[in-house]
Design a protein around this motif. Sequence first.
Motif, short mmCIF file in Angstrom:
data_model
loop_
_atom_site.label_atom_id
_atom_site.label_comp_id
_atom_site.label_asym_id
_atom_site.label_seq_id
_atom_site.Cartn_x
_atom_site.Cartn_y
_atom_site.Cartn_z
N UNK A 53 0.82 -1.21 0.00
CA UNK A 53 0.00 0.00 0.00
C UNK A 53 0.86 1.26 0.00
N UNK A 54 0.48 2.22 -0.83
CA UNK A 54 1.22 3.48 -0.93
C UNK A 54 0.99 4.35 0.30
N UNK A 55 -0.23 4.47 0.74
CA UNK A 55 -0.54 5.35 1.86
C UNK A 55 -0.50 6.80 1.43
N UNK A 56 -0.45 7.69 2.41
CA UNK A 56 -0.42 9.12 2.16
C UNK A 56 0.70 9.77 2.96
N UNK A 57 1.14 10.93 2.49
CA UNK A 57 2.17 11.67 3.20
C UNK A 57 1.53 12.30 4.43
N UNK A 58 2.05 11.94 5.61
CA UNK A 58 1.51 12.46 6.87
C UNK A 58 2.02 13.86 7.17
N UNK A 59 3.25 14.14 6.78
CA UNK A 59 3.85 15.45 7.04
C UNK A 59 4.75 15.42 8.26
N UNK A 106 7.07 7.17 -7.00
CA UNK A 106 7.98 8.27 -7.36
C UNK A 106 7.27 9.61 -7.14
N UNK A 107 6.01 9.71 -7.53
CA UNK A 107 5.23 10.93 -7.29
C UNK A 107 5.15 11.22 -5.80
N UNK A 108 4.87 10.21 -5.00
CA UNK A 108 4.79 10.38 -3.55
C UNK A 108 6.14 10.80 -2.97
N UNK A 109 7.22 10.21 -3.49
CA UNK A 109 8.56 10.58 -3.02
C UNK A 109 8.84 12.06 -3.29
N UNK A 110 8.39 12.57 -4.41
CA UNK A 110 8.57 14.00 -4.71
C UNK A 110 7.78 14.86 -3.72
N UNK A 111 6.60 14.41 -3.31
CA UNK A 111 5.82 15.13 -2.28
C UNK A 111 6.58 15.12 -0.95
N UNK A 112 7.14 13.98 -0.63
CA UNK A 112 7.92 13.86 0.61
C UNK A 112 9.16 14.74 0.55
N UNK A 113 9.79 14.79 -0.61
CA UNK A 113 10.96 15.65 -0.78
C UNK A 113 10.59 17.10 -0.49
N UNK A 114 9.46 17.55 -1.02
CA UNK A 114 9.02 18.93 -0.80
C UNK A 114 8.72 19.18 0.68
#
Length: 170
Positions: A53-59, A106-114
Motif C-alpha cells: 500500500x502506498x498510503x499518504x504523506x503524513x507530514x 515516485x510521485x509520492x517521493x517527490x511530495x515527501x521531498x518537498x
Amino acid sequence: NGTTFLKEAVSGTTLVDEGSSSYVSRLKKTDKNLKFDLFVCQLSTNDATQNKPLGEVAGKDAQNYDTSTVCGAIEYIIGYVRDTWNCPVVFYTSAYYENENYAAMVVALKQIQAEYGVGVIDMYTDEAFNDITEEQRSLYMADAIHPTKAGYLEWWTPKMEEYLYGFVRK
C-alpha cells in the motif's frame, strides 16, 4: 570516491515494515553510535512489484507514521535517520520501467521531498537519462529493474555521483 560506507541491502525486502528484513526493521538494528555524513536509500521496487500500500504523506508534524505503507515507511526512515545520526537523507529511484505502482511511489517521493527537504536522485522520470539504445539497455540492465555491473558503473553511478556531489556541497 574515498568514502567509508555501510551497505545494508537484502534481496526482496521492502520499505513497508512487514518483518525483520524490511528497511525499517533493519534500520532499527543499525548501531546508533556509528557516525554518518549522509544516508542514501533506494526507493524499493519490491514494494511496487509486491503491491504494497502506498498510503499518504503524513507530514513532518505527524506524531506517528504508518510504516505499513510506503509513504509512512519513508517518512519514518527520514525522521529516524535525522534523530539518530543527524545527517542528510537522499533517496534514489530506479531507472524507468513500466509499473504503475512504482510511478505512483515516485510521485509520492517527490511530495515527501518537498515536505522534508530530502534529496532525490530521480532516474525514473529523467527522460535524458533513460534515452539509451536497446543495445545499451541490454548491457546495462539484467532485467527491467536490476542493473548489471556495467549498468552501475557506466550508467547509474555517474548520475548518482553528479547529484551527490552537488547535494553535499549545499
